[in-house]
Design a protein around this motif. Structure first.
Motif, short mmCIF file in Angstrom:
data_model
loop_
_atom_site.label_atom_id
_atom_site.label_comp_id
_atom_site.label_asym_id
_atom_site.label_seq_id
_atom_site.Cartn_x
_atom_site.Cartn_y
_atom_site.Cartn_z
N ILE A 75 -10.17 -2.94 6.18
CA ILE A 75 -10.80 -2.17 7.01
C ILE A 75 -12.11 -1.70 6.65
O ILE A 75 -12.31 -1.25 5.49
N VAL A 95 -6.38 5.53 11.26
CA VAL A 95 -5.64 4.19 10.93
C VAL A 95 -4.44 4.59 9.70
O VAL A 95 -4.64 5.15 8.86
N SER A 96 -3.17 4.43 10.09
CA SER A 96 -2.02 4.57 9.20
C SER A 96 -1.33 3.16 9.28
O SER A 96 -0.57 2.42 10.12
N VAL A 121 -10.42 -1.34 1.70
CA VAL A 121 -11.20 -0.26 2.41
C VAL A 121 -12.61 -0.27 1.97
O VAL A 121 -12.63 0.31 0.78
N VAL A 156 -7.89 7.67 6.84
CA VAL A 156 -7.36 6.09 6.80
C VAL A 156 -6.09 6.27 5.62
O VAL A 156 -6.31 6.98 4.54
N THR A 201 -5.10 11.52 12.40
CA THR A 201 -5.10 10.30 11.37
C THR A 201 -5.71 8.95 12.37
O THR A 201 -5.11 8.84 13.25
N ASN A 222 -17.31 1.42 4.71
CA ASN A 222 -16.96 2.62 6.04
C ASN A 222 -17.82 3.69 5.68
O ASN A 222 -18.37 4.14 4.62
N ILE A 253 -9.71 8.72 2.70
CA ILE A 253 -8.67 7.60 2.48
C ILE A 253 -7.49 8.24 1.39
O ILE A 253 -7.94 8.82 0.43
#
Length: 232
Positions: free
Chosen positions: A155, A121-122, A191, A173, A119, A194, A215
């Motif tokens: 993000i 981004v958490s 978000v 994400v 992963t 991206n 996502i």
């Protein structure tokens, strides 16, 4: 080996358990107003192209202190290639955050060349941490504390490439609040714009849960997901 969970730039608190150098007093204050920009987090390769040492996890945090939020954190225009995979010593998360209020992750390139399960981004929550009154005590015991959701996180304009492991459970994400109350949900998570590329595993069967979610939002409110592109 055995410290794969650590970050190159760690967000932490003024406490005896958090700092490698010991001082006479601590106030429990968190990291604030930090920008990481135009940096490269790269692995070391063997001659045959295998990874000798993974790139470090770029930034993130592990612990929290009751009521003390990390604020105004920016991770901008960086390059990250092949940070550690999931293992007994690492969660497989490149940027993991708790108790964030105000963060921008933008313009970065995250590249996975080995199809390892990760992963990127958490945004997570905890129900245990350090009470402010216990900062600087001999043991700094962990206690049950009110949930401190992540909030006000953007993000955007990042590239996520090559996260094509067939292992389920590793969204690229992720925002994961607490189910106990709507007040414990992560909040105001954006978000947008991206690009997710090369993230479909070779040979994966559609409908068989063999590819990562780009996502994933659970127990999160006030969400904006817009302008993102997923290819391959």
């Amino acid at each position: 080996e055995g410290m794969e969970y650590t970050e190159a730039i760690q967000l932490d608190y003024s406490s005896s358990g958090a700092l490698s150098k010991q001082f006479q007093a601590y106030d429990g204050l968190p990291t604030i107003n930090v920008t990481v920009k135009n940096c490269k987090f790269l692995p070391i390769y063997n001659q045959d192209g295998t990874i000798a040492n993974h790139a470090p996890n770029p930034t993130g945090c592990h612990s929290i202190i009751d009521g003390q939020y990390f604020r105004n954190i920016k991770f901008i225009d960086n390059l990250v290639i092949d940070s550690p995979a999931d293992s007994p010593n690492n969660t497989g998360t490149w940027l993991r955050f708790y108790a964030i209020d105000g963060m921008e992750i933008s313009g970065n390139k995250f590249i996975n060349t080995k199809s390892i399960k990760n992963t990127v981004v958490s945004l997570q929550t905890k129900t245990n941490g350090l009470l402010l009154k216990d900062v600087g005590t001999e043991t700094e015991p962990s206690s049950t504390i009110p949930v401190m959701p992540c909030k006000n996180v953007t993000i955007e304009r990042n590239i996520f490439d090559g996260f094509n492991s067939t292992s389920a459970g590793f969204p690229i994400v992720q925002s994961y609040g607490q189910s106990t109350s709507v007040n414990d949900y992560n909040e105001n998570i954006i978000v947008r714009d991206n690009v997710f590329t090369n993230n479909w595993p070779s040979g994966a069967v559609r409908g068989a849960n063999q590819a990562p979610n780009c996502i994933e939002m659970q127990y999160t409110k006030d969400i904006v997901i817009e302008g993102n592109t997923a290819k391959d």
